[in-house]
Write a protein that holds these residues in place. Structure first.
Motif, mmCIF file in Angstrom:
data_model
loop_
_atom_site.group_PDB
_atom_site.id
_atom_site.type_symbol
_atom_site.label_atom_id
_atom_site.label_comp_id
_atom_site.label_asym_id
_atom_site.label_seq_id
_atom_site.Cartn_x
_atom_site.Cartn_y
_atom_site.Cartn_z
ATOM 1 N N UNK A 128 103.878 16.350 -32.810
ATOM 2 C CA UNK A 128 102.440 16.405 -32.524
ATOM 3 C C UNK A 128 101.876 17.694 -33.070
ATOM 4 N N UNK A 129 100.558 17.715 -33.232
ATOM 5 C CA UNK A 129 99.876 18.875 -33.800
ATOM 6 C C UNK A 129 98.968 19.529 -32.767
ATOM 7 N N UNK A 130 98.695 20.805 -33.015
ATOM 8 C CA UNK A 130 97.639 21.521 -32.313
ATOM 9 C C UNK A 130 96.531 21.787 -33.319
ATOM 10 N N UNK A 131 95.321 21.375 -32.968
ATOM 11 C CA UNK A 131 94.170 21.535 -33.857
ATOM 12 C C UNK A 131 93.170 22.453 -33.164
ATOM 13 N N UNK A 132 92.828 23.558 -33.809
ATOM 14 C CA UNK A 132 91.888 24.514 -33.233
ATOM 15 C C UNK A 132 90.543 24.445 -33.928
ATOM 16 N N UNK A 133 89.473 24.313 -33.140
ATOM 17 C CA UNK A 133 88.114 24.177 -33.687
ATOM 18 C C UNK A 133 87.258 25.351 -33.230
ATOM 19 N N UNK A 134 86.564 25.970 -34.177
ATOM 20 C CA UNK A 134 85.684 27.099 -33.879
ATOM 21 C C UNK A 134 84.770 27.302 -35.074
ATOM 22 N N UNK A 135 83.732 28.122 -34.881
ATOM 23 C CA UNK A 135 82.936 28.523 -36.047
ATOM 24 C C UNK A 135 83.733 29.457 -36.947
ATOM 25 N N UNK A 136 84.729 30.142 -36.400
ATOM 26 C CA UNK A 136 85.579 31.068 -37.140
ATOM 27 C C UNK A 136 84.767 32.111 -37.902
ATOM 28 N N UNK A 137 83.962 32.845 -37.145
ATOM 29 C CA UNK A 137 83.257 33.976 -37.754
ATOM 30 C C UNK A 137 84.256 35.048 -38.178
ATOM 31 N N UNK A 138 85.436 35.046 -37.568
ATOM 32 C CA UNK A 138 86.501 35.974 -37.939
ATOM 33 C C UNK A 138 87.583 35.197 -38.695
#
Length: 338
Positions: A57-67
């Motif tokens: 299984x995967x871990x998917x991270x969602x963000x605007x990722x300003x950094x």
């Protein structure tokens, strides 16, 4: 822990219990709002547990990722990342359908003067996410701020204590919960509402704020005389394990340490380790923002990192000039203004 790399490695160490729980939960894990204070370490913790358990299984991270540095570090740790403005409906709809969702997106500091944005993030966005992920399990990050102040001797607010939020931030957190709760009833979506206060990392948190005040000779205000704290690694682990507790209607779970910690006592303990004198101001109020987390301890066991261990680590970190974030908890706030 001598540096940030060692700290991050410690935060991302999964227990055997976490590995077993994630093995029992089918499908990938999506972390919405992964770019905040707790998100990166939670995603790395999940990725490590999956790898150590040999899971597919995967871990998917969602963000605007300003950094962008945060995004690269997550990718290097085996987390798939997606850049997304969650308030943009088109971008939200394009996110992958995933069986397990950890909802960490929200807004707290800077609420005063931008109340409209706080309400949009904390109460409007949950409805859009709940519709998008109506067929998933959802762990909803919330806050102990939804509770009223309770008498210090009461043991803190339990999950049965009626919410009575003070200030617009806390009110919007209750709004988040109610919107998710509505869609859980409408769509049959299993959810867990995770009410947290206060997570501790060497770079931020109640203990760091006390240690810095002591170390710099600034008075420690004890008007808000008591607080609950929990090691961020333990808090993240319990959040992931809440995937096994999702239900319809949503199950509420308080998450914090077992102690009602005296601010005066903690400051004195830190002062002793730092070789400093501590100066106090104010007098302890009869009430404080406190949570009773007995239910989470029954479900998941006690936190692995003790309060005295956190105090030892924090004093060492401050003494050696470790990196810190300018993200105060405002745990002293009694009028709900953030």
């Amino acid at each position: 822990m001598k540096n940030v790399a060692e700290l991050e490695a410690r935060l991302a160490q999964p227990s055997e219990a976490l590995i077993a729980d994630l093995m029992s939960v089918e499908g990938d894990i999506l972390v919405l709002g992964v770019g905040g204070k707790m998100g990166p370490s939670l995603a790395r913790l999940a990725a490590n547990a999956i790898r150590m358990g040999g899971m597919n299984k995967k871990v998917i991270g969602v963000s605007r990722f300003s950094n962008e540095e945060t995004r690269k570090e997550l990718e290097d740790a085996g987390v798939t990342t997606i850049s997304c403005d969650l308030l943009n409906d088109q971008e939200l709809r394009q996110l992958p359908d995933v069986p397990n969702v950890i909802f960490m997106a929200g807004h707290k500091f800077g609420t005063t003067g931008r109340e409209y944005f706080t309400w949009a993030m904390n109460s409007y966005l949950p409805g859009r996410v709940a519709e998008k992920y109506r067929d998933s399990r959802i762990v909803v990050f919330s806050s102990g701020n939804v509770y009223p102040f309770t008498p210090v001797a009461s043991g803190g607010a339990s999950e049965h204590t009626p919410p009575e939020p003070v200030g617009e931030y806390a009110q919007s957190c209750l709004g988040r919960e109610r919107i998710f709760e509505y869609f859980s009833h409408q769509n049959g979506t299993p959810m867990a509402i995770y009410r947290l206060n206060y997570a501790i990392d060497m770079r931020y948190g109640v203990l760091l704020e006390l240690a810095k005040s002591v170390n710099e000779g600034r008075p420690v205000d004890v008007t808000m005389g008591y607080a609950n704290v929990i090691w961020q690694g333990d808090a993240n682990e319990m959040a992931l394990r809440c995937l096994t507790q999702c239900a319809n209607p949503p199950q509420i779970i308080n998450v914090t340490g077992p102690e009602t910690m005296s601010i005066r006592w903690a400051a004195e303990e830190l002062a002793r380790r730092l070789g400093k004198e501590v100066v106090f101001t104010g007098t302890e109020a009869d009430t404080a923002l406190l949570s009773n987390a007995s239910k989470s301890h029954q479900l998941f066991g006690y936190p692995r990192v003790s309060l005295l261990q956190m105090i030892d680590w924090t004093a060492d970190w401050v003494r050696q000039g470790g990196a810190t974030w300018s993200k105060p908890t405002h745990f002293q706030e009694r009028k709900g203004k953030f």
